[in-house]
Design a protein around this motif. Structure first.
Motif, PDB file in Angstrom:
ATOM      1  N   ALA A  64       0.895  -1.029  -0.096  1.00  9.89           N
ATOM      2  CA  ALA A  64      -0.079  -0.008  -0.262  1.00  9.89           C
ATOM      3  C   ALA A  64       0.955   1.372   0.060  1.00  9.89           C
ATOM      4  O   ALA A  64       1.963   1.096   0.576  1.00  9.89           O
ATOM      5  CB  ALA A  64      -0.940   0.157   1.189  1.00  9.89           C
ATOM      6  N   MET A  65       0.445   1.995  -1.028  1.00 14.20           N
ATOM      7  CA  MET A  65       1.209   3.464  -0.839  1.00 14.20           C
ATOM      8  C   MET A  65       0.618   4.539  -0.333  1.00 14.20           C
ATOM      9  O   MET A  65      -0.594   4.617  -0.065  1.00 14.20           O
ATOM     10  CB  MET A  65       1.204   3.872  -2.324  1.00 14.20           C
ATOM     11  N   GLN A  66       1.261   5.340   0.744  1.00 16.14           N
ATOM     12  CA  GLN A  66       0.715   6.339   1.358  1.00 16.14           C
ATOM     13  C   GLN A  66       1.699   7.437   1.388  1.00 16.14           C
ATOM     14  O   GLN A  66       2.972   7.470   1.643  1.00 16.14           O
ATOM     15  CB  GLN A  66       0.601   5.692   2.958  1.00 16.14           C
ATOM     16  N   ILE A  67       1.056   8.552   1.005  1.00  9.19           N
ATOM     17  CA  ILE A  67       1.680   9.687   0.757  1.00  9.19           C
ATOM     18  C   ILE A  67       1.125  10.801   1.902  1.00  9.19           C
ATOM     19  O   ILE A  67      -0.124  11.042   1.872  1.00  9.19           O
ATOM     20  CB  ILE A  67       1.630  10.528  -0.673  1.00  9.19           C
ATOM     21  N   ALA A  68       1.601  11.141   2.967  1.00  7.82           N
ATOM     22  CA  ALA A  68       1.496  11.881   3.831  1.00  7.82           C
ATOM     23  C   ALA A  68       1.727  13.371   3.721  1.00  7.82           C
ATOM     24  O   ALA A  68       2.071  13.973   4.859  1.00  7.82           O
ATOM     25  CB  ALA A  68       1.958  11.242   5.472  1.00  7.82           C
ATOM     26  N   THR A  69       1.581  13.884   2.802  1.00 12.33           N
ATOM     27  CA  THR A  69       1.970  15.454   2.716  1.00 12.33           C
ATOM     28  C   THR A  69       1.178  15.878   1.457  1.00 12.33           C
ATOM     29  O   THR A  69       0.509  15.269   0.774  1.00 12.33           O
ATOM     30  CB  THR A  69       3.678  15.505   2.291  1.00 12.33           C
ATOM     31  N   SER A  70       1.190  17.249   1.382  1.00 11.09           N
ATOM     32  CA  SER A  70       0.161  18.048   0.549  1.00 11.09           C
ATOM     33  C   SER A  70       0.753  17.818  -1.023  1.00 11.09           C
ATOM     34  O   SER A  70       1.940  17.805  -1.111  1.00 11.09           O
ATOM     35  CB  SER A  70      -0.041  19.386   0.974  1.00 11.09           C
ATOM     36  N   THR A  71      -0.058  18.353  -1.801  1.00 12.94           N
ATOM     37  CA  THR A  71       0.313  18.281  -3.320  1.00 12.94           C
ATOM     38  C   THR A  71       1.353  19.436  -3.531  1.00 12.94           C
ATOM     39  O   THR A  71       2.404  19.336  -4.192  1.00 12.94           O
ATOM     40  CB  THR A  71      -0.763  18.305  -4.199  1.00 12.94           C
ATOM     41  N   PRO A  72       1.117  20.670  -2.982  1.00 15.83           N
ATOM     42  CA  PRO A  72       2.110  21.754  -3.071  1.00 15.83           C
ATOM     43  C   PRO A  72       3.561  21.312  -2.627  1.00 15.83           C
ATOM     44  O   PRO A  72       4.743  21.510  -2.991  1.00 15.83           O
ATOM     45  CB  PRO A  72       1.806  22.864  -2.339  1.00 15.83           C
ATOM     46  N   TRP A  73       3.874  20.553  -1.472  1.00 13.83           N
ATOM     47  CA  TRP A  73       4.896  20.085  -1.191  1.00 13.83           C
ATOM     48  C   TRP A  73       5.656  19.007  -1.757  1.00 13.83           C
ATOM     49  O   TRP A  73       6.694  18.972  -2.195  1.00 13.83           O
ATOM     50  CB  TRP A  73       4.894  19.326   0.388  1.00 13.83           C
ATOM     51  N   LEU A  74       4.560  18.273  -2.537  1.00 20.09           N
ATOM     52  CA  LEU A  74       5.256  17.244  -3.612  1.00 20.09           C
ATOM     53  C   LEU A  74       5.971  17.783  -4.772  1.00 20.09           C
ATOM     54  O   LEU A  74       6.895  17.514  -5.203  1.00 20.09           O
ATOM     55  CB  LEU A  74       3.993  16.376  -3.796  1.00 20.09           C
ATOM     56  N   ILE A  75       5.034  19.041  -4.979  1.00 18.77           N
ATOM     57  CA  ILE A  75       5.415  19.341  -6.347  1.00 18.77           C
ATOM     58  C   ILE A  75       6.960  20.370  -6.038  1.00 18.77           C
ATOM     59  O   ILE A  75       7.781  20.153  -6.969  1.00 18.77           O
ATOM     60  CB  ILE A  75       4.354  20.713  -7.082  1.00 18.77           C
TER      61      ILE A  75
END
Length: 141
Positions: free
Chosen positions: A73-84
């Protein structure tokens, strides 16, 4: 540490090392993803086939893995702006350092490249500093 899998990690590391060895021995090429993908379209026609095969392998491997066992399972625990922002900074660092972590950290260090040693130390120290800042300064502030 409850998810540490030493056997799988060892096998994965051996596969990466062996693949790197094959690429450099057979084609004289370094397995740095940024260089492979960055020159995918601009490389000479005879130099494109192995690049496409390499990228296709990266895309197909998880699909083949999923045939054997479920993908984790993939979990991304941050917001889209942080990812960008993070992606842009990684891209900038890759350009600035003339290569990516796989090119310098795996291939360059195995060839005893001083430039790759400096690059690897730089991105590792930078990563540690950024994690510390995000967890202890930004979160506290």
């Amino acid at each position: 540490m409850s998810t540490f899998t030493p056997l799988q990690s060892l096998i994965g590391g051996l596969l990466i090392g062996f693949s790197t060895l094959l690429l450099i021995r057979w084609l004289g090429q370094i397995a740095g993803i940024s260089g492979i993908v960055g020159q995918l379209w601009s490389a000479a026609a005879g130099d494109r086939a192995w690049r496409f095969a390499f990228v296709a392998g990266l895309l197909v491997a998880p699909l083949l893995y999923a045939l054997v066992t479920p993908l984790p399972a993939m979990q991304i625990a941050t917001s889209t702006p942080w990812l960008i922002a993070s992606g842009l900074l990684v891209g900038f660092g890759t350009r600035l350092g003339s290569g990516c972590t796989s090119g310098h950290g795996v291939c360059g260090l195995s060839r005893l490249s001083l430039r790759s040693l400096v690059a690897t130390l730089t991105f590792m120290l930078t990563a540690m500093l950024v994690v510390w800042l995000v967890r202890h300064v930004l979160v506290a502030g």
